[in-house]
Design an enzyme around this catalytic site. Structure first.
Site, PDB file in Angstrom:
ATOM      1  N   TYR A  23      15.706  14.959 -58.367  1.00 14.93           N
ATOM      2  CA  TYR A  23      14.959  14.231 -59.345  1.00 14.93           C
ATOM      3  C   TYR A  23      13.066  13.711 -58.051  1.00 14.93           C
ATOM      4  O   TYR A  23      12.631  13.981 -58.266  1.00 14.93           O
ATOM      5  CB  TYR A  23      14.957  13.809 -60.513  1.00 14.93           C
ATOM      6  CG  TYR A  23      15.977  13.795 -61.452  1.00 14.93           C
ATOM      7  CD1 TYR A  23      16.515  14.654 -61.592  1.00 14.93           C
ATOM      8  CD2 TYR A  23      15.211  13.704 -62.730  1.00 14.93           C
ATOM      9  CE1 TYR A  23      17.446  15.130 -62.832  1.00 14.93           C
ATOM     10  CE2 TYR A  23      14.844  13.972 -64.017  1.00 14.93           C
ATOM     11  CZ  TYR A  23      16.310  14.566 -63.555  1.00 14.93           C
ATOM     12  OH  TYR A  23      16.477  14.968 -65.144  1.00 14.93           O
ATOM     13  N   LYS A  83      30.173  18.997 -58.288  1.00 16.47           N
ATOM     14  CA  LYS A  83      30.134  20.480 -57.780  1.00 16.47           C
ATOM     15  C   LYS A  83      30.496  20.556 -56.105  1.00 16.47           C
ATOM     16  O   LYS A  83      29.850  21.557 -54.873  1.00 16.47           O
ATOM     17  CB  LYS A  83      29.197  21.226 -57.995  1.00 16.47           C
ATOM     18  CG  LYS A  83      28.849  22.800 -58.297  1.00 16.47           C
ATOM     19  CD  LYS A  83      29.673  23.576 -59.435  1.00 16.47           C
ATOM     20  CE  LYS A  83      29.476  24.524 -59.094  1.00 16.47           C
ATOM     21  NZ  LYS A  83      30.683  25.799 -60.450  1.00 16.47           N
ATOM     22  N   ASP A 109      30.271  22.220 -63.933  1.00 18.02           N
ATOM     23  CA  ASP A 109      31.214  23.273 -65.124  1.00 18.02           C
ATOM     24  C   ASP A 109      32.545  23.037 -66.291  1.00 18.02           C
ATOM     25  O   ASP A 109      32.664  23.153 -66.793  1.00 18.02           O
ATOM     26  CB  ASP A 109      30.638  24.130 -64.639  1.00 18.02           C
ATOM     27  CG  ASP A 109      31.816  24.333 -63.334  1.00 18.02           C
ATOM     28  OD1 ASP A 109      32.390  23.625 -62.820  1.00 18.02           O
ATOM     29  OD2 ASP A 109      32.122  25.497 -62.937  1.00 18.02           O
ATOM     30  N   ASP A 144      22.067  13.558 -66.160  1.00 18.23           N
ATOM     31  CA  ASP A 144      21.213  14.112 -67.510  1.00 18.23           C
ATOM     32  C   ASP A 144      22.328  14.782 -69.055  1.00 18.23           C
ATOM     33  O   ASP A 144      21.202  15.079 -70.176  1.00 18.23           O
ATOM     34  CB  ASP A 144      20.103  14.302 -66.667  1.00 18.23           C
ATOM     35  CG  ASP A 144      18.636  14.985 -67.700  1.00 18.23           C
ATOM     36  OD1 ASP A 144      17.916  14.442 -67.996  1.00 18.23           O
ATOM     37  OD2 ASP A 144      17.732  15.527 -67.609  1.00 18.23           O
ATOM     38  N   ASP A 150      23.183  14.264 -72.718  1.00 11.43           N
ATOM     39  CA  ASP A 150      23.173  14.948 -73.527  1.00 11.43           C
ATOM     40  C   ASP A 150      23.736  15.590 -74.472  1.00 11.43           C
ATOM     41  O   ASP A 150      24.012  15.507 -75.390  1.00 11.43           O
ATOM     42  CB  ASP A 150      21.997  16.224 -73.488  1.00 11.43           C
ATOM     43  CG  ASP A 150      20.086  15.435 -73.230  1.00 11.43           C
ATOM     44  OD1 ASP A 150      20.134  14.495 -73.338  1.00 11.43           O
ATOM     45  OD2 ASP A 150      19.439  16.470 -74.105  1.00 11.43           O
TER      46      ASP A 150
HETATM   47  C1  IPM Z   1      16.613  11.618 -69.322  1.00  9.89           C
HETATM   48  C2  IPM Z   1      15.132  12.646 -69.587  1.00  9.89           C
HETATM   49  C3  IPM Z   1      14.325  12.427 -68.041  1.00  9.89           C
HETATM   50  C4  IPM Z   1      14.978  12.661 -67.281  1.00  9.89           C
HETATM   51  C5  IPM Z   1      12.464  13.087 -68.769  1.00  9.89           C
HETATM   52  C6  IPM Z   1      11.750  12.892 -69.156  1.00  9.89           C
HETATM   53  C7  IPM Z   1      12.723  12.678 -66.640  1.00  9.89           C
HETATM   54  O1  IPM Z   1      15.392  13.804 -70.175  1.00  9.89           O
HETATM   55  O2  IPM Z   1      16.302  10.220 -69.640  1.00  9.89           O
HETATM   56  O3  IPM Z   1      17.111  11.915 -70.325  1.00  9.89           O
HETATM   57  O4  IPM Z   1      15.280  14.401 -67.144  1.00  9.89           O
HETATM   58  O5  IPM Z   1      15.574  11.529 -66.816  1.00  9.89           O
HETATM   59 MG    MG Z   2      17.459  13.817 -70.067  1.00 14.99          MG
END
Ligand code: IPM
Ligand code: MG
Length: 358
Positions: free
Chosen positions: A143, A192, A224, A248, A252
């Site tokens: 990032y 990884k 993975d 990240d 999710d």
């Molecule tokens: C998160 C989001 C952010 C990230 C984006 C919006 C830049 O997905 O906070 O998880 O990737 O960190």
């Molecule tokens: Mg995210």
């Protein structure tokens, strides 16, 4: 009476709607627990681009630095998709994380008992409870690494760089080991290392660090495999520590196991008490303004703020208890099931407030 100064970054899309409810809950909690909160508004993301031309104005950084804590809604939306990469709303979010040095991102993935049936996983896979703490490195890796676009033999190309120093790995590793010490003393480091040089350094550094924490049982998974294990048997995990990009993605995935991405809170911390608190979901432009967004992730982020930045653990618990209780009867559309009351964003905020301190 103790007064805390909070900067509000309402952001874009559903950001303003969910922050409104979280502020209502914070004010109600403050009144019940005998402290007060002073708010400063600042711009971040698309709304900042519209007002000032840039996603992270200097005044926003200054306001956050002068606060005890920062509450963020969400940033981004199709309106700003044509902005160059370094001027997108998301660049503002990365910018504020960098400017405040928020290297440690705590993303708890928990299932509230009433929502067990909302999880897409079978109940026998979830077991009695899922309670995972993902510790994501937040100011390094791909990032923030060197990036660019070029042309090779007339063909356009682009690159991003994953780079970690031992210092960065140790710093996030310590947060994770300390977290594991407070929980079940089990820590999974995700990398990884079969492919990436940066991951091999990550693993080596975690192993070296583990000597300082002999009580913590450290194990390693490739990312993975971890993604697969999370849906195969989430109960095996307690604390997970990983890099910026892997965290990240895995957070999710973990959020969905808990029933809805609209439920998960996060804390981004630096080495002082100042933290930034935000739901892990995005700005959901498709449902913005409709009054149907789930404000609970932002409300639970306020609870994390009370615990990690403001030293008000009882107030934090009161919010978490109220949320757990409210879910038994009251749901926004994303988590609604037959037999519960379907409510708007605002009604959900009211329902939580009604239970604070009860
Ligand atoms: C998160 C989001 C952010 C990230 C984006 C919006 C830049 O997905 O906070 O998880 O990737 O960190
Ligand atoms: Mg995210």
């Amino acid at each position: 009476m103790k007064t805390y100064r909070i900067t509000l970054l309402r952001g874009d899309g559903i950001g303003p709607e969910i922050v409104r409810e979280a502020v209502k809950v914070l004010d109600t909690t403050a009144a019940a627990f005998g402290f007060s909160v002073e708010y400063t508004e600042a711009l971040l993301g698309g709304c900042a681009i519209d007002a000032t031309g840039v996603p992270l104005p200097e005044e926003t950084i200054a306001s956050c630095k002068a606060s005890d804590s920062v509450l963020l809604g969400a940033v981004g939306g199709p309106k700003w998709d044509t902005q160059p990469g370094n001027n997108r709303p998301e660049a503002g979010l990365l910018g504020i994380r960098g400017a405040l040095g928020l290297f440690a991102n705590l993303r708890p993935a928990v299932i509230f008992e009433p929502l067990r049936s909302a999880s897409p996983l079978k109940e026998e896979i979830i077991g009695d409870a899922m309670d995972i703490m993902i510790v994501r490195e937040l100011t390094g890796g791909i990032y923030f690494g060197k990036r660019g676009s070029l042309e090779e033999n007339g063909v356009a190309a682009a690159f991003d760089t994953e780079q970690y120093s031992v210092t960065e790995i140790e710093r996030i590793g310590r947060v994770a080991f300390e977290m594991a010490m407070k929980r079940s003393k089990r820590l999974t480091s995700v990398d990884k290392a079969n492919v990436l040089e940066s991951s091999r350094l990550w693993r080596k550094t975690m192993i070296a660090l583990s000597e300082e924490y002999p009580e913590v049982e450290l194990n390693h998974l490739y990312v993975d495999n971890c993604a697969m294990q999370l849906v195969r048997d989430p109960k095996q995990f307690d604390v997970i520590v990983t890099s910026n990009i892997f965290g990240d993605i895995l957070s999710d995935e973990a959020s969905m196991i808990s029933g809805s991405i609209g439920m998960l809170a996060s804390a981004s911390l630096n080495s002082t008490k100042l933290g930034l608190y935000e739901p892990i979901h995005g700005s959901a432009p498709d449902i913005a303004g409709k009054g149907i967004a789930n404000p609970l992730a932002t409300i639970l982020s306020v609870a994390m703020m009370l615990r990690y930045s403001l030293d008000e653990p009882k107030a934090a618990e009161a919010i978490e208890t109220a949320v757990a209780q409210v879910l038994q009867t009251t749901r926004t559309p994303d988590i609604w099931t037959e037999g519960t009351r379907k409510v708007t964003t605002e009604e959900m905020g009211d329902a939580v407030c009604a239970l604070i301190g009860k």
